[in-house]
Structures are given as structure tokens and as C-alpha cells.
Design an enzyme around this catalytic site. Structure first.
Site, short mmCIF file in Angstrom:
data_model
loop_
_atom_site.label_atom_id
_atom_site.label_comp_id
_atom_site.label_asym_id
_atom_site.label_seq_id
_atom_site.Cartn_x
_atom_site.Cartn_y
_atom_site.Cartn_z
N LYS A 64 0.64 -1.51 0.02
CA LYS A 64 -0.15 0.11 0.45
C LYS A 64 0.96 1.11 -0.01
CE LYS A 64 -3.84 2.36 2.13
NZ LYS A 64 -3.64 3.62 1.63
N ASP A 66 1.71 5.35 -0.37
CA ASP A 66 1.52 6.10 0.62
C ASP A 66 1.55 7.50 -0.04
OD1 ASP A 66 0.66 7.74 3.25
OD2 ASP A 66 2.95 7.89 4.06
N GLU A 206 2.70 1.66 4.86
CA GLU A 206 1.48 2.09 5.76
C GLU A 206 0.98 0.39 5.34
OE1 GLU A 206 -2.20 4.91 4.86
OE2 GLU A 206 -0.60 4.72 3.00
#
Length: 352
Positions: A64, A66, A206
Site C-alpha cells: 500500500k 503512501d 503503510e
């Protein structure tokens, strides 16, 4: 960390051929296209937040990132645009991304991905992205920004949204330029997603995204993509601040609110995560907000000395969870969001 999966030729997957929708009539406005007209904008597919990643052979897993969600449009005319999640053209803010897209050598394409700035460890960092733009609400060109591509929705006259993710990813990886390119491929990993999540958290990332390999591209938050975060991070509106002479920017903390039944509700404050220049720039923005309030814009029964203001600025806040009375725990300021970007206020009703 989990092992990266290796790409396989699509023709080897005889039991699961890539499917595509029927051809559309030629668009007179785009006469050079032999097949599908190029969409002016595509509403993004959004990830549904879960506490644990789904498991099974139908799922692939990615980091994921950021940063800011974005889309690169390489148009048949040769023009390259960088659009935000909500469709605003920020091409001038990311000139390196525009130039990087021109090097891909495709006639037309729409790439879905994340605009990021990497730290010295190779991790994407939202605060560095905002600093590259000149701080809160900055307008400088972010020459250090990169684009991590994780999907291709349109390619050389073909609309791929009705094609399975595994086929789209195969095509996308084939477009990437080897080396330290500005446009980078978001690799996927195989193995136990719990181990992958643990490794991501250990490395200060993240979180991870799980995606259904057989899914078509559907706009909205429908469950085809699942996000699992190491640390919660969401958008809250700033409704006031506590003045402090000795603190950066002259404020000790920001008071925050979330949405609940179309109203704003106080959810606590944040007093950490500010760098000196960032805090000074934020204070200048708050001082420019017209119509300073003598009363709070939200229901508030606290005893703090607060300078109230119109709920205009939206902050991205990292936090560890919620207290029993629905206040943020261990919150930290990450940066400002913008409504024209992807500043969807946290909704206490949906938890989304």
C-alpha cells in the site's frame, strides 16, 4: 518479505483465457482509434478497509503506497495528463511524471497508480510528497515525484476495464522501463499474506493491498480490492487550535472533527508530527481563513483555550485506534489533504 510472483505468458493459462467485452462503434471525435474510444476520466476502483487480508489462490498482494492516488492519461494526440483521484489535472505539479510517461512508447493509455516521493530507504512518504510541492497547499512542481503504476485501464485503442486483473497486470508490466524509472511497476507478492503484512509493518510501510486476480475493473469500493493497514491513517477536518507561544507555528495542537450523519463531530486533537517549517506554513494558512469564530463549529464541552475557525482545512492523521468515547488514540499529523485530491472525511457511521 514474501517472494515476488513471476509473470506467466497469458497464453499458458488455457483454462482461464482473458476475456474482453465486444467492440464499441468508432468515436467520430477520435477517428484514429480502431477499437474503443478513450475515456476522458475513469472513476477509480477503491480498496475496502479490513483488519485481515483475504487468503486463497484468487488473491494477489501489493504494497500500500503512501501518496496521492492518480491516473496517467497518454492521449492519442500525444498529450500526457496526470489526474487526481477526483479528476483534477495536476500535470504541472508533476512534470517528471509527465516526462516519464512519454518514455513508455505507447500511442494511448490510462495507467492507475499512486504519486509518491521515496525516502532514503525506498519507502513512499506522504510528508515528503507534500514537502516536494512546497508544503501545505504548496504549488511548486514536485520534480522528485514518481508514479507507481498498479493497473492499466486502456491501452492503444483497447478499453481493458472488462478484462481480468491478471491480464491487465501482465500488459502493464510489459510497458515498464527497466532501471530507476520515474514510472514504476507495483510488484505483487505470493505466499502467506499475514507474513507479507508483518514484513510490511516491520519495514515501516503503510500496509498492503489484496486484489482479486479474476476481477474486472469496477469503480467504487466494492470489495474487489482490500486494504489492510499497519497504522490507521484518515482525513479529518481542522476546527481549531490551541495557541502555544513555545511550539512550532504558535500552536500546541489541532482540534479535529469527523463526519457523522452529515454533521461534524469532535474526535480529539493532534499535537505531534509537525516539522518547524510545516507548522509555520500551516499557521499562516489558518490565519488566512476568514470569519474567525467565537464559538465552536461542533458540539464541544472541553475546557481548553481554543482558537476556533471555519472547518476548511483537512488534515491526514495517523493514529493507533479509538478510545471508548470515540476519540483518536496516539494521533500524529501527516500533512494536509485537498478536496480536489482525495480528501474524503472519516465517517463515524461507516468507519470508512
Amino acid at each position: 518479505m514474501a517472494r515476488r510472483s513471476t509473470s506467466k505468458p497469458l497464453l499458458s493459462e488455457a483454462d482461464a483465457p482473458a476475456r474482453s467485452r465486444p467492440r464499441k462503434p468508432r468515436d467520430p471525435a477520435q477517428p484514429r482509434l480502431l477499437l474503443d474510444p478513450m475515456p476522458g476520466r475513469v472513476e477509480p476502483c477503491l480498496a475496502l478497509l479490513k483488519s485481515k487480508p483475504p487468503k486463497g489462490p484468487d488473491w494477489s498482494y501489493e504494497i500500500k503506497w503512501d501518496g496521492w492516488r492518480g491516473a496517467i492519461h497518454i492521449e492519442p494526440s500525444g498529450v500526457v495528463r496526470v489526474l487526481t483521484k477526483n479528476g483534477h489535472d495536476w500535470s504541472k505539479r508533476f512534470p517528471a511524471v509527465v516526462e516519464g510517461a512519454k518514455q513508455l512508447g505507447v500511442a494511448s493509455a490510462i495507467l492507475d497508480g499512486e504519486i509518491v516521493v521515496f525516502d532514503e530507504m525506498g519507502r513512499s512518504d506522504f510528508g515528503l510528497l507534500q514537502a516536494a510541492l512546497g508544503g501545505p497547499r504548496g504549488r511548486l512542481p514536485a520534480t522528485s515525484a514518481a508514479f507507481v503504476a498498479f493497473d492499466v485501464l486502456y491501452l492503444d485503442g483497447h478499453d481493458l476495464r472488462q478484462t481480468e486483473l491478471k491480464a491487465r497486470r501482465h500488459l502493464l508490466e510489459g510497458l515498464m522501463i527497466a532501471g530507476d524509472a520515474v514510472i514504476r511497476f507495483s510488484e505483487d507478492f505470493e505466499g502467506d499474506p499475514d507474513d507479507f503484512l508483518a514484513a510490511a509493518c516491520e519495514h515501516g510501510l503503510e500496509g498492503i493491498i489484496a486484489k482479486n486476480r479474476n476481477s474486472t475493473y469496477r469503480s467504487g469500493r466494492l470489495g474487489d480490492w482490500i486494504k489492510v493497514k499497519c497504522v490507521q491513517s484518515d482525513a479529518f477536518v481542522i476546527v481549531g487550535y490551541e495557541p502555544s507561544i513555545g511550539a512550532y507555528g504558535g500552536f500546541g495542537s489541532l482540534l479535529l472533527a469527523a463526519r457523522k450523519a452529515s454533521q461534524l463531530v469532535y474526535v480529539g486533537s493532534v499535537g505531534t508530527g509537525f516539522k518547524e517549517r510545516e507548522a509555520d506554513a500551516l499557521r499562516k494558512l489558518m490565519d488566512k481563513i476568514p470569519c474567525k469564530r467565537k464559538t465552536p463549529p461542533i458540539p464541544y464541552s472541553g475546557k481548553r483555550q481554543v482558537v476556533w475557525q471555519q472547518p476548511t482545512l483537512i488534515a491526514e492523521i495517523a493514529y493507533r485506534g479509538w478510545t471508548g468515547d470515540r476519540k483518536l488514540r496516539h494521533s500524529s499529523f501527516k500533512g494536509l489533504r485537498e478536496l480536489q485530491d482525495d480528501a474524503a472525511l472519516y465517517d463515524l457511521d461507516s468507519g470508512d
